[in-house]
Design a protein around this motif. Structure first.
Motif, mmCIF file in Angstrom:
data_model
loop_
_atom_site.group_PDB
_atom_site.id
_atom_site.type_symbol
_atom_site.label_atom_id
_atom_site.label_comp_id
_atom_site.label_asym_id
_atom_site.label_seq_id
_atom_site.Cartn_x
_atom_site.Cartn_y
_atom_site.Cartn_z
ATOM 1 N N ILE A 29 0.843 -1.199 0.000
ATOM 2 C CA ILE A 29 0.000 0.000 0.000
ATOM 3 C C ILE A 29 0.876 1.246 0.000
ATOM 4 O O ILE A 29 0.674 2.172 -0.791
ATOM 5 C CB ILE A 29 -0.958 -0.004 1.212
ATOM 6 C CG1 ILE A 29 -1.899 -1.201 1.126
ATOM 7 C CG2 ILE A 29 -1.741 1.298 1.291
ATOM 8 C CD1 ILE A 29 -2.690 -1.459 2.390
ATOM 9 N N VAL A 30 1.868 1.265 0.887
ATOM 10 C CA VAL A 30 2.773 2.417 0.967
ATOM 11 C C VAL A 30 3.555 2.555 -0.334
ATOM 12 O O VAL A 30 3.751 3.670 -0.837
ATOM 13 C CB VAL A 30 3.714 2.278 2.183
ATOM 14 C CG1 VAL A 30 4.794 3.337 2.163
ATOM 15 C CG2 VAL A 30 2.920 2.356 3.476
ATOM 16 N N GLN A 31 3.986 1.450 -0.896
ATOM 17 C CA GLN A 31 4.734 1.487 -2.143
ATOM 18 C C GLN A 31 3.875 2.075 -3.269
ATOM 19 O O GLN A 31 4.360 2.906 -4.047
ATOM 20 C CB GLN A 31 5.199 0.083 -2.510
ATOM 21 C CG GLN A 31 6.086 0.034 -3.721
ATOM 22 C CD GLN A 31 6.558 -1.374 -4.032
ATOM 23 O OE1 GLN A 31 5.990 -2.356 -3.558
ATOM 24 N NE2 GLN A 31 7.597 -1.478 -4.831
ATOM 25 N N TYR A 32 2.620 1.696 -3.338
ATOM 26 C CA TYR A 32 1.722 2.243 -4.361
ATOM 27 C C TYR A 32 1.541 3.750 -4.178
ATOM 28 O O TYR A 32 1.591 4.511 -5.142
ATOM 29 C CB TYR A 32 0.367 1.539 -4.310
ATOM 30 C CG TYR A 32 -0.665 2.178 -5.200
ATOM 31 C CD1 TYR A 32 -0.634 1.988 -6.578
ATOM 32 C CD2 TYR A 32 -1.650 3.001 -4.669
ATOM 33 C CE1 TYR A 32 -1.562 2.587 -7.406
ATOM 34 C CE2 TYR A 32 -2.584 3.613 -5.483
ATOM 35 C CZ TYR A 32 -2.541 3.399 -6.844
ATOM 36 O OH TYR A 32 -3.461 4.012 -7.660
ATOM 37 N N VAL A 33 1.353 4.163 -2.942
ATOM 38 C CA VAL A 33 1.141 5.589 -2.663
ATOM 39 C C VAL A 33 2.389 6.395 -3.022
ATOM 40 O O VAL A 33 2.295 7.479 -3.610
ATOM 41 C CB VAL A 33 0.733 5.791 -1.187
ATOM 42 C CG1 VAL A 33 0.716 7.248 -0.810
ATOM 43 C CG2 VAL A 33 -0.629 5.167 -0.923
ATOM 44 N N VAL A 34 3.553 5.875 -2.697
ATOM 45 C CA VAL A 34 4.797 6.583 -3.021
ATOM 46 C C VAL A 34 5.003 6.655 -4.536
ATOM 47 O O VAL A 34 5.428 7.698 -5.060
ATOM 48 C CB VAL A 34 5.995 5.912 -2.314
ATOM 49 C CG1 VAL A 34 7.315 6.434 -2.844
ATOM 50 C CG2 VAL A 34 5.909 6.124 -0.815
ATOM 51 N N GLN A 35 4.686 5.594 -5.246
ATOM 52 C CA GLN A 35 4.790 5.628 -6.714
ATOM 53 C C GLN A 35 3.856 6.682 -7.298
ATOM 54 O O GLN A 35 4.217 7.401 -8.230
ATOM 55 C CB GLN A 35 4.470 4.262 -7.311
ATOM 56 C CG GLN A 35 5.571 3.256 -7.153
ATOM 57 C CD GLN A 35 5.169 1.884 -7.678
ATOM 58 O OE1 GLN A 35 3.996 1.624 -7.972
ATOM 59 N NE2 GLN A 35 6.130 0.986 -7.770
ATOM 60 N N LYS A 36 2.666 6.776 -6.743
ATOM 61 C CA LYS A 36 1.697 7.786 -7.191
ATOM 62 C C LYS A 36 2.266 9.190 -6.957
ATOM 63 O O LYS A 36 2.166 10.064 -7.822
ATOM 64 C CB LYS A 36 0.385 7.583 -6.422
ATOM 65 C CG LYS A 36 -0.731 8.443 -6.881
ATOM 66 C CD LYS A 36 -1.383 7.837 -8.088
ATOM 67 C CE LYS A 36 -2.676 8.558 -8.365
ATOM 68 N NZ LYS A 36 -3.137 8.291 -9.705
ATOM 69 N N MET A 37 2.861 9.387 -5.779
ATOM 70 C CA MET A 37 3.430 10.688 -5.451
ATOM 71 C C MET A 37 4.583 11.033 -6.399
ATOM 72 O O MET A 37 4.691 12.168 -6.860
ATOM 73 C CB MET A 37 3.924 10.700 -4.002
ATOM 74 C CG MET A 37 4.446 12.044 -3.560
ATOM 75 S SD MET A 37 4.989 12.053 -1.859
ATOM 76 C CE MET A 37 6.436 11.038 -1.949
ATOM 77 N N MET A 38 5.429 10.071 -6.717
ATOM 78 C CA MET A 38 6.551 10.321 -7.621
ATOM 79 C C MET A 38 6.066 10.638 -9.035
ATOM 80 O O MET A 38 6.653 11.477 -9.722
ATOM 81 C CB MET A 38 7.506 9.123 -7.624
ATOM 82 C CG MET A 38 8.185 8.884 -6.297
ATOM 83 S SD MET A 38 9.000 10.335 -5.602
ATOM 84 C CE MET A 38 10.323 10.566 -6.752
ATOM 85 N N HIS A 39 4.976 10.015 -9.463
ATOM 86 C CA HIS A 39 4.396 10.305 -10.775
ATOM 87 C C HIS A 39 3.895 11.751 -10.817
ATOM 88 O O HIS A 39 4.137 12.475 -11.796
ATOM 89 C CB HIS A 39 3.265 9.320 -11.065
ATOM 90 C CG HIS A 39 2.578 9.540 -12.358
ATOM 91 N ND1 HIS A 39 3.171 9.279 -13.577
ATOM 92 C CD2 HIS A 39 1.342 10.019 -12.640
ATOM 93 C CE1 HIS A 39 2.336 9.590 -14.539
ATOM 94 N NE2 HIS A 39 1.211 10.034 -13.996
ATOM 95 N N ILE A 40 3.220 12.166 -9.771
ATOM 96 C CA ILE A 40 2.716 13.544 -9.691
ATOM 97 C C ILE A 40 3.887 14.526 -9.660
ATOM 98 O O ILE A 40 3.863 15.561 -10.330
ATOM 99 C CB ILE A 40 1.809 13.718 -8.453
ATOM 100 C CG1 ILE A 40 0.544 12.884 -8.615
ATOM 101 C CG2 ILE A 40 1.461 15.183 -8.239
ATOM 102 C CD1 ILE A 40 -0.283 12.763 -7.343
ATOM 103 N N ARG A 41 4.923 14.194 -8.898
ATOM 104 C CA ARG A 41 6.090 15.078 -8.788
ATOM 105 C C ARG A 41 6.771 15.234 -10.152
ATOM 106 O O ARG A 41 7.197 16.335 -10.505
ATOM 107 C CB ARG A 41 7.085 14.532 -7.769
ATOM 108 C CG ARG A 41 8.301 15.441 -7.590
ATOM 109 C CD ARG A 41 9.164 14.988 -6.459
ATOM 110 N NE ARG A 41 8.446 15.242 -5.220
ATOM 111 C CZ ARG A 41 8.842 14.789 -4.043
ATOM 112 N NH1 ARG A 41 9.918 14.056 -3.941
ATOM 113 N NH2 ARG A 41 8.143 15.059 -2.968
ATOM 114 N N LYS A 42 6.856 14.163 -10.905
ATOM 115 C CA LYS A 42 7.486 14.229 -12.223
ATOM 116 C C LYS A 42 6.717 15.180 -13.141
ATOM 117 O O LYS A 42 7.302 15.999 -13.842
ATOM 118 C CB LYS A 42 7.555 12.833 -12.833
ATOM 119 C CG LYS A 42 8.320 12.758 -14.117
ATOM 120 C CD LYS A 42 8.414 11.327 -14.615
ATOM 121 C CE LYS A 42 9.164 11.266 -15.924
ATOM 122 N NZ LYS A 42 9.226 9.914 -16.467
#
Length: 140
Positions: A29-42
């Motif tokens: 769950i945390v890994q998915y959320v962090v990936q989502k955040m990195m996509h938004i940051r990019k």
């Protein structure tokens, strides 16, 4: 993590595995959320680069901009880019808040599940202050 698990097993027995399992279930769950955040940051960084390039181009041709009265057009373009950038920043910070929430709640949930399992499994299992505080210390 292994040392903590061994110490918890010595303190509470196999009921600790319920709490440790819940912590491992949090990882995807945390890994998915962090990936989502990195996509938004990019996306946000790309927008920021575009805005900075436009500002740099305008500043390099400031004489042309002033002579042709392009200030308002340029300002509207920069403010529009900034508004989109701010929306993405708010979204990114919301996802970061979810990450922090998950990070803080995972040891609490793990210890609560361990205590519940410990008390319900055996009739002789009673939580004492020393067992409770030791377990809480090790889970955090």
């Amino acid at each position: 993590m292994i040392i903590v698990t061994v110490l918890l097993l010595l303190e509470l027995g196999p009921t600790v595995l319920v709490g440790m399992g819940s912590m491992f279930l949090y990882l995807p769950i945390v890994q998915y959320v962090v990936q989502k955040m990195m996509h938004i940051r990019k996306k946000r960084v790309e927008l920021t680069d575009g805005r900075i390039q436009a500002t740099t181009a305008m500043l390099q041709g400031i004489k042309f901009t002033k002579l042709n009265h392009y200030e308002e057009k340029f300002q509207a373009r920069v403010m529009e880019a900034r508004a989109v950038e701010m929306r993405l920043l708010r979204k990114e910070l919301s996802v970061l808040a979810i990450t922090f929430f998950l990070t803080v709640t995972s040891p609490v949930l793990a210890s609560a599940l361990t205590f519940i399992t410990y008390v319900l499994i055996g009739d002789g299992n009673v939580l004492t202050a020393s067992t409770t505080f030791t377990t809480l210390f090790l889970f955090t």
